[in-house]
Write a protein that holds these residues in place. Structure first.
Motif, PDB file in Angstrom:
ATOM      1  N   LYS A 176       0.829  -1.206   0.000  1.00 25.72           N
ATOM      2  CA  LYS A 176       0.000   0.000   0.000  1.00 25.72           C
ATOM      3  C   LYS A 176       0.865   1.259   0.000  1.00 25.72           C
ATOM      4  O   LYS A 176       0.558   2.250  -0.691  1.00 25.72           O
ATOM      5  CB  LYS A 176      -0.926   0.007   1.211  1.00 25.72           C
ATOM      6  CG  LYS A 176      -2.045  -1.030   1.165  1.00 25.72           C
ATOM      7  CD  LYS A 176      -2.943  -0.888   2.389  1.00 25.72           C
ATOM      8  CE  LYS A 176      -4.127  -1.836   2.327  1.00 25.72           C
ATOM      9  NZ  LYS A 176      -5.009  -1.697   3.515  1.00 25.72           N
ATOM     10  N   ALA A 177       1.951   1.235   0.765  1.00 16.69           N
ATOM     11  CA  ALA A 177       2.817   2.407   0.860  1.00 16.69           C
ATOM     12  C   ALA A 177       3.518   2.693  -0.466  1.00 16.69           C
ATOM     13  O   ALA A 177       3.646   3.854  -0.877  1.00 16.69           O
ATOM     14  CB  ALA A 177       3.856   2.204   1.964  1.00 16.69           C
ATOM     15  N   LYS A 213       1.222  13.823  -2.671  1.00 21.22           N
ATOM     16  CA  LYS A 213       1.215  14.010  -1.217  1.00 21.22           C
ATOM     17  C   LYS A 213       2.094  12.975  -0.538  1.00 21.22           C
ATOM     18  O   LYS A 213       2.893  13.310   0.361  1.00 21.22           O
ATOM     19  CB  LYS A 213      -0.215  13.918  -0.680  1.00 21.22           C
ATOM     20  CG  LYS A 213      -0.318  14.085   0.826  1.00 21.22           C
ATOM     21  CD  LYS A 213      -1.764  13.960   1.307  1.00 21.22           C
ATOM     22  CE  LYS A 213      -1.842  14.082   2.827  1.00 21.22           C
ATOM     23  NZ  LYS A 213      -3.230  13.910   3.336  1.00 21.22           N
ATOM     24  N   ALA A 214       1.983  11.726  -0.955  1.00 17.38           N
ATOM     25  CA  ALA A 214       2.792  10.664  -0.358  1.00 17.38           C
ATOM     26  C   ALA A 214       4.271  10.850  -0.686  1.00 17.38           C
ATOM     27  O   ALA A 214       5.141  10.622   0.163  1.00 17.38           O
ATOM     28  CB  ALA A 214       2.309   9.302  -0.841  1.00 17.38           C
ATOM     29  N   ARG A 215       4.557  11.272  -1.904  1.00 22.32           N
ATOM     30  CA  ARG A 215       5.962  11.512  -2.268  1.00 22.32           C
ATOM     31  C   ARG A 215       6.553  12.654  -1.450  1.00 22.32           C
ATOM     32  O   ARG A 215       7.692  12.598  -0.990  1.00 22.32           O
ATOM     33  CB  ARG A 215       6.091  11.808  -3.763  1.00 22.32           C
ATOM     34  CG  ARG A 215       5.754  10.630  -4.659  1.00 22.32           C
ATOM     35  CD  ARG A 215       6.192  10.875  -6.096  1.00 22.32           C
ATOM     36  NE  ARG A 215       5.567  12.043  -6.689  1.00 22.32           N
ATOM     37  CZ  ARG A 215       4.395  12.048  -7.309  1.00 22.32           C
ATOM     38  NH1 ARG A 215       3.687  10.928  -7.386  1.00 22.32           N
ATOM     39  NH2 ARG A 215       3.893  13.154  -7.834  1.00 22.32           N
ATOM     40  N   PRO A 246      18.158   1.470  -4.108  1.00 24.97           N
ATOM     41  CA  PRO A 246      16.752   1.372  -3.695  1.00 24.97           C
ATOM     42  C   PRO A 246      16.618   1.213  -2.188  1.00 24.97           C
ATOM     43  O   PRO A 246      17.402   0.504  -1.558  1.00 24.97           O
ATOM     44  CB  PRO A 246      16.248   0.110  -4.423  1.00 24.97           C
ATOM     45  CG  PRO A 246      17.248  -0.169  -5.490  1.00 24.97           C
ATOM     46  CD  PRO A 246      18.552   0.339  -4.974  1.00 24.97           C
ATOM     47  N   GLU A 247      15.615   1.871  -1.633  1.00 26.64           N
ATOM     48  CA  GLU A 247      15.265   1.627  -0.239  1.00 26.64           C
ATOM     49  C   GLU A 247      14.367   0.396  -0.134  1.00 26.64           C
ATOM     50  O   GLU A 247      14.357  -0.286   0.889  1.00 26.64           O
ATOM     51  CB  GLU A 247      14.578   2.863   0.348  1.00 26.64           C
ATOM     52  CG  GLU A 247      15.515   4.062   0.395  1.00 26.64           C
ATOM     53  CD  GLU A 247      14.917   5.260   1.101  1.00 26.64           C
ATOM     54  OE1 GLU A 247      13.697   5.260   1.375  1.00 26.64           O
ATOM     55  OE2 GLU A 247      15.670   6.211   1.380  1.00 26.64           O
ATOM     56  N   VAL A 248      13.620   0.151  -1.211  1.00 25.28           N
ATOM     57  CA  VAL A 248      12.811  -1.071  -1.329  1.00 25.28           C
ATOM     58  C   VAL A 248      12.968  -1.572  -2.759  1.00 25.28           C
ATOM     59  O   VAL A 248      12.854  -0.787  -3.702  1.00 25.28           O
ATOM     60  CB  VAL A 248      11.321  -0.816  -1.033  1.00 25.28           C
ATOM     61  CG1 VAL A 248      10.523  -2.111  -1.180  1.00 25.28           C
ATOM     62  CG2 VAL A 248      11.127  -0.216   0.354  1.00 25.28           C
TER      63      VAL A 248
END
Length: 265
Positions: A17-18, A26-28, A52-54
């Motif tokens: 979801k994240a 907004k999320a960025r 990458p963090e993920v």
């Protein structure tokens, strides 16, 4: 032999979801992260020491030597590596035919005062650009021509939106991006050692005939209004790209490409 990756199969997983939420500005803005899709993008990032963090990958990518390189680099940098289903990749990318590898990266912006005008012959500034596809294409073209940076002046669209990042084809990692308001840009421009060149439909000088002093800073306006008078006034010379057919103007990214190669050749 490498250890098996963590696996996630649920579409309602909080991490899934994240990552999907990063399609929204907004999320960025809240996380400082963005999404890059495709193994090519990930490898491009590694070339510039961006990790990458993920890192999400589907079963079809498992075992690919470039994925193994990306996996090791991600883990070494403290990131997460997760194997997911194709359905999750489709949900995260919002595409029916998703890439097999998706990375979540940290956004990076440079500061005007850290730019070295002597580092390149051509530089690009965009005033209030609105279309992410145009912005991404300009970043890609600026990278291809060896420009020093892309400077976003005023309220521009987000260079780290999924649409803009896709259009860069990996160049999002290759050159500095700067965000600045009009007043700070005007103050910084006063010390620019070369030419500042604007594009205006009302200009009388052709882009091919103008004299440019290097380093050359190109200033382009947005898709609807072009350069407003206060921005045009910051330029040493304003030029036009001649229209020889029925069309009265060029797409912003095309105009930027013409100008970039005019000042860097």
């Amino acid at each position: 032999m490498s250890a098996p990756a963590r696996q996630v199969t649920s579409l309602t997983n909080p991490l899934v979801k994240a990552v999907r939420a990063l399609h929204q500005r907004k999320a960025r803005d809240e996380t400082g992260q963005f999404v890059a899709e495709g193994l090519k993008f990930i490898i491009e990032a590694l070339e510039f020491d961006r990790f990458p963090e993920v890192l999400l990958y589907g079963p079809e990518a498992a075992g690919h030597p470039l994925l193994e390189r990306a996996r090791k680099a991600t883990l070494a940098a403290g990131g997460q590596v997760i194997e997911v289903t194709r359905d999750i990749l489709a949900k995260v990318s919002r595409r029916d035919n998703p890439q097999a590898v998706i990375g979540v990266f940290r956004q990076v912006f440079a500061r005007l005062e850290d730019l070295d005008p002597a580092a390149a012959t051509g530089w690009v500034a965009l005033h209030r650009v609105r279309d992410p596809g145009n912005l991404g294409t300009v970043i890609r073209t600026a990278d291809a021509a060896g420009c020093g940076a892309v400077i976003l002046v005023g309220e521009c669209c987000d260079p780290y939106s999924v649409e803009a990042v896709r259009a860069t084809m990996g160049s999002i990692f290759a050159l500095p991006l700067v965000r600045v308001d009009e007043a700070d840009f005007a103050a910084w421009r006063a010390g620019w050692p070369g030419s500042v060149v604007g594009t205006l439909l009302s200009a009388t000088v052709s882009h091919a005939e103008a004299a440019y002093r290097r380093p050359t800073l190109i200033l382009l306006g947005n898709e609807q209004q072009g350069l407003p008078p206060d921005m045009a006034a910051l330029c040493d010379v304003n030029v036009k790209i001649p229209m020889r057919g029925r069309a009265d103007s060029l797409n912003l990214s095309v105009a930027a490409g013409v100008m970039i190669y005019a000042v860097t050749n």
